[in-house]
Scaffold this active site. Sequence first.
Site, PDB file in Angstrom:
ATOM      1  N   CYS A 141      -7.408  15.680  19.677  1.00 30.12           N
ATOM      2  CA  CYS A 141      -7.544  15.364  18.256  1.00 30.12           C
ATOM      3  C   CYS A 141      -8.973  15.689  17.809  1.00 30.12           C
ATOM      4  CB  CYS A 141      -7.272  13.873  18.068  1.00 30.12           C
ATOM      5  SG  CYS A 141      -7.672  13.222  16.447  1.00 30.12           S
TER       6      CYS A 141
ATOM      7  N   CYS B   6     -10.833  11.991  16.597  1.00 35.52           N
ATOM      8  CA  CYS B   6     -11.388  10.981  17.526  1.00 35.52           C
ATOM      9  C   CYS B   6     -11.997  11.606  18.780  1.00 35.52           C
ATOM     10  CB  CYS B   6     -10.312   9.977  17.927  1.00 35.52           C
ATOM     11  SG  CYS B   6      -8.998  10.690  18.935  1.00 35.52           S
TER      12      CYS B   6
HETATM   13 ZN   LIG Z   1      -7.290  11.073  17.231  1.00 40.81          ZN
END
Ligand SMILES: [Zn+2]
Length: 354
Positions: free
Chosen positions: A66, A69
Site C-alpha cells: 500500500c 501506509c
Molecule cells: Zn495501507
Amino acid sequence: MALPPPAECLAALRARDRAYDGRFVYGVITTGVFCRPSCGARPPREEHLRYFADGEAARAAGFRPCKRCRPEQAAEHERLEATARFIERHADRPLPLAELAAQAGLSPTHFQRRFRARFGVSPRQMQDAVRMRTLKSALRQGAAVTDAIYAAGYGSPSRVYGEAARHLGMTPKAYREGGAGERIVWAVRQTALGSLLMAATDRGVCFAQFGDGIEPLHAQLRAEFPNAELVRSDAEHSPALDAWIAALDAHVSRGMPRPDVPLDLRGTAFQMRVWRFLLGLEEGQVISYGELARALDAPSAQRAVAAACGANRVAVLVPCHRVLRGDGALGGYRWGLARKRALLDDERARRRGA
Ligand SMILES: [Zn+2]
C-alpha cells in the site's frame, strides 16, 4: 514471529492497532494491495482479507505494498531494532557492516544511513558504546584491567586506551578507581539563579550545577566522580576556576556575555554530538528536540536527544536550556523550569537590546 490467529488479526486491523505493526500484514484480494494493521484505509470485507507474517510473504502471494501506509517501512524499523539488539548481544566479536546489513535486509550504504537516522549513531559507534559499557562495569566490579579489556571484545589493550581515554576521559585504570588520581577543584557562589557549584579538572570545567545550598550540590559532584580527589578551592589557589565561576555568575546574574571557558565533557558518542551542537547555537536562538535530532541527521532520535540534554553536567556553558519542545513549550530542565525561563528571557532581552 508467528502470525497471530485470524480473529486477532481482524480485531487488530479494525482497531488500527499500531502495536500489531510489524507482526503481520493483510492483503485485500479485490485490490491486490497489502497494508499494515494500523493503515488508515477503510477496512475491507472480512472475506476479502488474507493475512501474512510479513511483506515478503504478501509479495510472494502476488500482493503489492500500500502506498499510503507503506507496510514494509514499519518492517524495516523492526529489522533495525532487531539488528541493534543483535549488536548488543554480540559486541564482543567483529561485526562487519555487510553482515549486519544483510540481517536487516538492506544494502550496506542504505543500512548505515537508516541505522543512523533511527539511533543517532552508526552501527560501529553503537558497538563501541556497548563494549565500553561492558568494560566500565567489569572495571567497576574490580576486574583486572587486561582481563576486562579482552572480555569486552577489544583485540588488544593498545586499541582500548585511545578509545577509553576519549569515552571515559581517563585511562581504564583511573576509571576503575572511579576517577582516582584525578584532582577536581570546586567552588560555590551565590548567583541570581541560586547556588552555583563549578568544578574543574586540569582540562577544564567538568561540572556546573545550580541548586539550593552547598551540601546537595557537593553530594551530586561526589556521585559523578566517586573516587576523585575533590578539593574545595578558594580564589587564591585556583585563579582559573575563580575567574570562570565569576564570569558565569556575571552572565546569569548581570547579563554579561556567556563566558568562553575550556570544558572537560564526558559522555557517550551521541551525547557528545548533542552537546557540541548546542555549543554552536547563538545566544537567544532556540531549537526543538525534533529540529536538533534532524540537525544531527538522526530524525527519529528525539528521545535520545532529550536524554542527552538531561544528562548535561555543565549548566549554561553547554546551553541545553535553548532546547524546547516542538510546540514551543519549555520542555524539561535538569535545574528547574524557573531557571530555564529566566535564562531564555534574559537572552531574548539581550538580543533585542543588541
Ligand atoms: Zn495501507
